[in-house]
Scaffold this motif. Structure first.
Motif, PDB file in Angstrom:
ATOM      1  N   ASP A   1      36.548 -11.021  12.859  1.00 38.66           N
ATOM      2  CA  ASP A   1      35.914 -10.486  11.477  1.00 38.66           C
ATOM      3  C   ASP A   1      34.644  -9.526  12.167  1.00 38.66           C
ATOM      4  OD1 ASP A   1      35.693 -10.785   8.332  1.00 38.66           O
ATOM      5  OD2 ASP A   1      33.707 -10.442   9.399  1.00 38.66           O
ATOM      6  N   ILE A   2      34.440  -8.498  11.774  1.00 39.27           N
ATOM      7  CA  ILE A   2      33.237  -7.702  12.232  1.00 39.27           C
ATOM      8  C   ILE A   2      32.021  -8.191  11.699  1.00 39.27           C
ATOM      9  CG2 ILE A   2      32.286  -5.283  12.398  1.00 39.27           C
ATOM     10  CD1 ILE A   2      34.806  -4.088  11.900  1.00 39.27           C
TER      11      ILE A   2
ATOM     12  N   ASN B   1      28.019  -0.189   6.234  1.00 38.13           N
ATOM     13  CA  ASN B   1      28.393   0.538   5.183  1.00 38.13           C
ATOM     14  C   ASN B   1      27.227   0.864   4.201  1.00 38.13           C
ATOM     15  OD1 ASN B   1      31.267   0.818   5.312  1.00 38.13           O
ATOM     16  ND2 ASN B   1      31.726  -1.058   4.360  1.00 38.13           N
TER      17      ASN B   1
ATOM     18  N   ARG C   1      45.840  -5.581  10.791  1.00 38.11           N
ATOM     19  CA  ARG C   1      44.742  -5.464   9.780  1.00 38.11           C
ATOM     20  C   ARG C   1      44.948  -6.419   8.773  1.00 38.11           C
ATOM     21  NH1 ARG C   1      41.839  -0.303   7.146  1.00 38.11           N
ATOM     22  NH2 ARG C   1      40.038  -1.382   6.420  1.00 38.11           N
TER      23      ARG C   1
ATOM     24  N   LYS D   1      30.987 -17.919  12.743  1.00 43.44           N
ATOM     25  CA  LYS D   1      30.016 -17.228  12.009  1.00 43.44           C
ATOM     26  C   LYS D   1      28.638 -18.014  11.647  1.00 43.44           C
ATOM     27  CE  LYS D   1      32.465 -13.288  10.589  1.00 43.44           C
ATOM     28  NZ  LYS D   1      31.574 -11.961  10.731  1.00 43.44           N
TER      29      LYS D   1
ATOM     30  N   ARG E   1      27.476 -16.064  14.930  1.00 49.85           N
ATOM     31  CA  ARG E   1      28.310 -14.680  15.027  1.00 49.85           C
ATOM     32  C   ARG E   1      28.493 -14.320  16.651  1.00 49.85           C
ATOM     33  NH1 ARG E   1      25.954 -14.614  10.254  1.00 49.85           N
ATOM     34  NH2 ARG E   1      27.200 -14.106   8.398  1.00 49.85           N
TER      35      ARG E   1
END
Ligand SMILES: Nc1nc2c(ncn2[C@@H]2O[C@H](COP(=O)(O)OP(=O)(O)OP(=O)(O)O)[C@@H](O)[C@H]2O)c(=O)[nH]1
Length: 250
Positions: free
Chosen positions: A119-120, A127, A158, A230, A234
Motif C-alpha cells: 500500500d502506498i 492527491n 490492483r 504501517k 511505514r
C-alpha cells in the motif's frame, strides 16, 4: 508478381458443353431449321440462363460467407476485449481484484502460495497536494517498479485504490519477503517527479499459506502484517508467521 488468383470456374464442363451445342446449333441453322433445331435453340437459351443464375447465386453465397467470417473475427476480438476488461485494471493494465481472487483460489487448489500486499504510504497527501492525475501517475510508477522487480512467475494485481497484491507461487515466505524488500527499495529510489521533489514509499505485508487455503486466509494474514508495517512507521516489510507478524529490518 500478380497476387490476384482467379477462382476456378465451377461450371467449366457445362460451359464447354454449351459452346459445343452452340456450335452445332449455328452449323445447322442455315441448312435445315427443323423441330430438333428449334428445341436445341430453346434448350440453349434455358441452359445459358440456368448457368448465369447459378453463377450469380454462387457469388452471392461467397460474399455472405466472407461477411460471416469477418463478423466472426470481430466477435472473437470483442470477446477478447471484454475478457480483458473484466480481468484487468484500466489504469495500469495489471489484474483487477476479481481476477486476483480467482487466481489465488485456483493456485490454492494444489499449491502453496506466498502473497505480498503493498500500500502506498500517505497517498492521500499526493492527491490532496498535487491532484488526482498526479496520484494516478504515482500508481502507474509503482506498478512499473513492481513489474521490473518481481520474478517472471509472479502475478500482479490492483486490489484497491493504492493497494496491490503480488502472487508468488513456488516461493517460501522468506523468499517472498526478499522480493517485497526489493520492490520497497525500487519504489523508494524511483523518480516519481512530484512537483515538490518529494519521494514515494510503500509498506508491505507478506504471507504464506499451504495448498487448500482460500484468498481470504492468505490476504487477511498479509493485510494484518501490512497494518503492522504501517503502524511501525511505514516504508517497511512485515511478514506474517501464521497469526504472528515479524517486522523485517529495512
Ligand atoms: N489518484 C488516485 N487516487 C486514488 C485512487 N484510488 C484511491 N485513491 C486515493 O487513495 C487515497 C487513500 O488514502 P488513505 O486510505 O487515507 O491512505 P494513505 O493516505 O495512503 O495513508 P496510509 O495508507 O495510512 O499511509 C485516498 O485519497 C483515495 O482518494 C485512484 O485510482 N487514483
Amino acid at each position: 508478381m500478380d497476387t490476384c488468383t482467379v477462382p476456378p470456374d465451377l461450371f467449366e464442363a457445362e460451359h464447354r458443353a454449351l459452346l459445343a451445342a452452340q456450335a452445332t446449333y449455328d452449323s445447322c441453322s442455315a441448312a435445315a431449321p427443323d423441330r430438333c433445331h428449334q428445341a436445341l435453340g430453346r434448350l440453349l437459351t434455358a441452359y445459358e440462363r440456368l448457368l448465369r443464375e447459378t453463377r450469380r447465386l454462387v457469388r452471392r453465397s461467397d460474399r455472405a460467407e466472407l461477411e460471416m467470417t469477418q463478423l466472426n473475427h470481430q466477435l472473437q476480438e470483442l470477446t477478447r476485449q471484454l475478457e480483458y476488461r473484466a480481468t484487468h485494471d484500466s489504469l495500469t493494465g495489471i489484474f483487477n481484484r476479481a481476477a486476483i481472487i480467482d487466481l489465488v483460489n485456483r493456485h490454492f487448489v494444489n499449491q502453496d502460495l506466498a502473497l505480498i500486499v503493498l500500500d502506498i504510504d500517505h497517498f492521500k497527501r499526493v492527491n490532496d497536494s498535487f491532484g488526482h492525475p498526479v496520484g494516478d501517475r504515482v500508481i502507474v510508477g509503482v506498478v512499473d517498479c513492481l513489474q521490473r522487480v518481481v520474478p517472471a512467475t509472479a502475478s500482479i494485481g490492483r486490489v484497491g485504490g493504492e493497494e496491490f497484491t503480488v502472487l508468488l507461487p513456488g516461493l517460501s515466505a522468506e523468499a517472498a519477503e526478499q522480493v517485497a524488500q526489493a520492490v520497497r527499495q525500487a519504489i523508494e529510489v524511483h523518480a516519481f517527479d512530484l512537483p515538490d521533489g518529494s519521494g514515494i514509499t510503500a509498506s508491505f505485508g507478506v504471507s504464506w499459506f499451504p495448498a487448500g487455503g482460500r484468498f481470504d486466509d492468505a490476504y487477511n494474514l498479509a493485510d494484518e502484517a501490512l497494518y503492522q508495517a504501517k503502524r511501525n512507521g511505514r516504508n517497511q516489510v512485515a511478514r506474517a508467521l501464521g497469526p504472528t507478524v515479524i517486522l523485517a529490518a529495512t
